[in-house]
Design a protein around this motif. Structure first.
Motif, mmCIF file in Angstrom:
data_model
loop_
_atom_site.group_PDB
_atom_site.id
_atom_site.type_symbol
_atom_site.label_atom_id
_atom_site.label_comp_id
_atom_site.label_asym_id
_atom_site.label_seq_id
_atom_site.Cartn_x
_atom_site.Cartn_y
_atom_site.Cartn_z
ATOM 1 N N ASP A 2 -44.576 -76.846 83.831
ATOM 2 C CA ASP A 2 -44.106 -76.793 82.452
ATOM 3 C C ASP A 2 -44.057 -78.216 81.885
ATOM 4 O OD1 ASP A 2 -41.637 -78.060 83.132
ATOM 5 O OD2 ASP A 2 -40.618 -76.151 83.393
ATOM 6 N N GLU A 3 -43.688 -78.356 80.634
ATOM 7 C CA GLU A 3 -43.723 -79.657 79.964
ATOM 8 C C GLU A 3 -42.805 -80.690 80.635
ATOM 9 O OE1 GLU A 3 -42.842 -81.575 75.563
ATOM 10 O OE2 GLU A 3 -43.261 -79.420 75.713
ATOM 11 N N VAL A 7 -43.849 -84.270 82.448
ATOM 12 C CA VAL A 7 -43.261 -85.571 82.105
ATOM 13 C C VAL A 7 -42.744 -86.256 83.378
ATOM 14 C CG1 VAL A 7 -41.342 -86.718 80.912
ATOM 15 C CG2 VAL A 7 -42.697 -84.976 79.723
ATOM 16 N N LEU A 8 -42.027 -85.505 84.211
ATOM 17 C CA LEU A 8 -41.498 -86.072 85.457
ATOM 18 C C LEU A 8 -42.624 -86.530 86.379
ATOM 19 C CD1 LEU A 8 -38.600 -83.562 86.110
ATOM 20 C CD2 LEU A 8 -38.349 -86.025 85.694
ATOM 21 N N PHE A 9 -43.666 -85.715 86.510
ATOM 22 C CA PHE A 9 -44.784 -86.101 87.361
ATOM 23 C C PHE A 9 -45.425 -87.390 86.850
ATOM 24 C CE2 PHE A 9 -49.087 -86.204 88.949
ATOM 25 C CZ PHE A 9 -48.917 -85.862 90.283
ATOM 26 N N SER A 10 -45.621 -87.479 85.552
ATOM 27 C CA SER A 10 -46.211 -88.685 84.960
ATOM 28 C C SER A 10 -45.297 -89.902 85.161
ATOM 29 C CB SER A 10 -46.473 -88.455 83.470
ATOM 30 O OG SER A 10 -47.069 -89.582 82.889
ATOM 31 N N TYR A 11 -44.003 -89.702 85.006
ATOM 32 C CA TYR A 11 -43.022 -90.777 85.199
ATOM 33 C C TYR A 11 -43.117 -91.327 86.622
ATOM 34 C CZ TYR A 11 -38.513 -93.208 84.890
ATOM 35 O OH TYR A 11 -37.519 -94.169 84.882
ATOM 36 N N TRP A 12 -43.089 -90.423 87.611
ATOM 37 C CA TRP A 12 -43.142 -90.850 89.018
ATOM 38 C C TRP A 12 -44.516 -91.402 89.389
ATOM 39 C CZ3 TRP A 12 -38.667 -92.004 90.164
ATOM 40 C CH2 TRP A 12 -37.569 -91.164 89.991
ATOM 41 N N LYS A 33 -42.670 -83.566 90.756
ATOM 42 C CA LYS A 33 -42.225 -83.036 89.459
ATOM 43 C C LYS A 33 -40.712 -82.808 89.451
ATOM 44 C CE LYS A 33 -43.481 -78.392 90.911
ATOM 45 N NZ LYS A 33 -44.260 -77.212 90.634
ATOM 46 N N LEU A 34 -40.033 -83.361 90.453
ATOM 47 C CA LEU A 34 -38.577 -83.241 90.572
ATOM 48 C C LEU A 34 -37.899 -84.418 89.885
ATOM 49 C CD1 LEU A 34 -38.466 -82.228 94.348
ATOM 50 C CD2 LEU A 34 -38.402 -80.711 92.349
ATOM 51 N N THR A 35 -36.575 -84.363 89.785
ATOM 52 C CA THR A 35 -35.822 -85.461 89.164
ATOM 53 C C THR A 35 -35.457 -86.556 90.155
ATOM 54 O OG1 THR A 35 -33.750 -84.272 89.478
ATOM 55 C CG2 THR A 35 -34.839 -84.024 87.327
ATOM 56 N N TRP A 36 -35.969 -86.463 91.367
ATOM 57 C CA TRP A 36 -35.690 -87.494 92.371
ATOM 58 C C TRP A 36 -36.912 -87.669 93.264
ATOM 59 C CZ3 TRP A 36 -35.945 -85.919 97.439
ATOM 60 C CH2 TRP A 36 -35.889 -84.545 97.653
ATOM 61 N N VAL A 37 -36.953 -88.849 93.887
ATOM 62 C CA VAL A 37 -38.010 -89.154 94.844
ATOM 63 C C VAL A 37 -37.370 -89.947 95.979
ATOM 64 C CG1 VAL A 37 -38.751 -91.261 93.661
ATOM 65 C CG2 VAL A 37 -40.370 -90.024 95.100
ATOM 66 N N ALA A 38 -37.815 -89.694 97.212
ATOM 67 C CA ALA A 38 -37.232 -90.341 98.395
ATOM 68 C C ALA A 38 -38.235 -91.290 99.030
ATOM 69 C CB ALA A 38 -36.799 -89.286 99.412
ATOM 70 N N HIS A 39 -37.734 -92.459 99.447
ATOM 71 C CA HIS A 39 -38.526 -93.456 100.164
ATOM 72 C C HIS A 39 -37.877 -93.730 101.518
ATOM 73 C CE1 HIS A 39 -39.790 -94.166 96.004
ATOM 74 N NE2 HIS A 39 -40.913 -94.612 96.527
ATOM 75 N N ASN A 115 -38.390 -89.465 77.315
ATOM 76 C CA ASN A 115 -39.306 -89.291 76.186
ATOM 77 C C ASN A 115 -39.793 -90.613 75.606
ATOM 78 O OD1 ASN A 115 -39.145 -86.436 76.272
ATOM 79 N ND2 ASN A 115 -37.139 -86.551 75.294
ATOM 80 N N ALA A 116 -39.122 -91.705 75.919
ATOM 81 C CA ALA A 116 -39.516 -93.019 75.400
ATOM 82 C C ALA A 116 -40.475 -93.679 76.385
ATOM 83 C CB ALA A 116 -38.279 -93.882 75.171
ATOM 84 N N THR A 117 -41.707 -93.200 76.407
ATOM 85 C CA THR A 117 -42.683 -93.722 77.374
ATOM 86 C C THR A 117 -42.916 -95.221 77.200
ATOM 87 O OG1 THR A 117 -44.508 -93.039 75.927
ATOM 88 C CG2 THR A 117 -43.860 -91.519 77.683
ATOM 89 N N SER A 118 -42.669 -95.745 76.008
ATOM 90 C CA SER A 118 -42.832 -97.186 75.782
ATOM 91 C C SER A 118 -41.789 -97.994 76.553
ATOM 92 C CB SER A 118 -42.739 -97.512 74.287
ATOM 93 O OG SER A 118 -41.459 -97.146 73.789
ATOM 94 N N ASN A 119 -40.698 -97.347 76.990
ATOM 95 C CA ASN A 119 -39.647 -98.032 77.747
ATOM 96 C C ASN A 119 -39.753 -97.782 79.252
ATOM 97 O OD1 ASN A 119 -37.368 -99.709 77.951
ATOM 98 N ND2 ASN A 119 -35.991 -97.956 77.942
#
Length: 155
Positions: A2-3, A7-12, A33-39, A115-119
């Motif tokens: 979904d949208e 966005v989350l996938f693109s962010y990560w 596509k989750l709100t968290w990522v583990a390293h 939503n502020a991809t410029s930031n």
């Protein structure tokens, strides 16, 4: 997807590309596509997580501890709080909820706006800096801990 997941996938994906191109100790992982990522931090039962809390506009970089030894590991690290916070260069939040097995210590930034991809570049730079600081601080501390010396479920 979904949208929101896109966005989350693109962010990560953008963030992990920054990590992959950097010279820090943290290794890039696959975007999600989750709100968290583990390293990886090099210790069983612990990871370095980046968590997004969109409802609070928060970005968190955290040492996440889970498993049978989470309480004892948290307590051991908490006793070194001053040294840890000095090395990271920030006051950390030490979270130990009653009745919950997992523990975490984290630093947060209240500048999240997916939503502020410029930031995103500023957000990703802050995350990468903190994630590397966490790794540089916690990896040596954790590598000196013998897992068998921690009591299961111990407080």
């Amino acid at each position: 997807m979904d949208e929101q997941e896109q966005v989350l996938f693109s962010y990560w994906d953008t963030f992990e590309s920054l990590i992959a191109s950097g010279s820090g100790p943290v290794q890039a992982v696959a975007p999600t596509k989750l709100t968290w990522v583990a390293h990886d931090v090099g210790f069983e039962g612990a990871s370095l997580n980046v968590a997004l809390v969109p409802s609070r506009h928060e970005i968190r970089v955290e040492l996440f501890m889970d498993g049978d030894h989470a309480h004892a590991l948290f307590d051991r690290l908490h006793r070194q709080r001053d040294e840890i916070e000095t090395q990271i260069g920030s006051t950390l939040i030490w979270e130990q909820k009653v009745g919950v097995r997992r523990r975490k210590t984290y630093v947060k930034n209240d500048g999240l706006d997916l939503n502020a991809t410029s930031n995103w570049r500023n957000q990703h730079s802050w995350i990468a800096d903190m994630l590397n600081r966490f790794h540089i601080t916690f990896n040596p501390l954790l590598s000196r801990i013998d897992l068998t010396s921690l009591q299961k479920g111990d407080r």
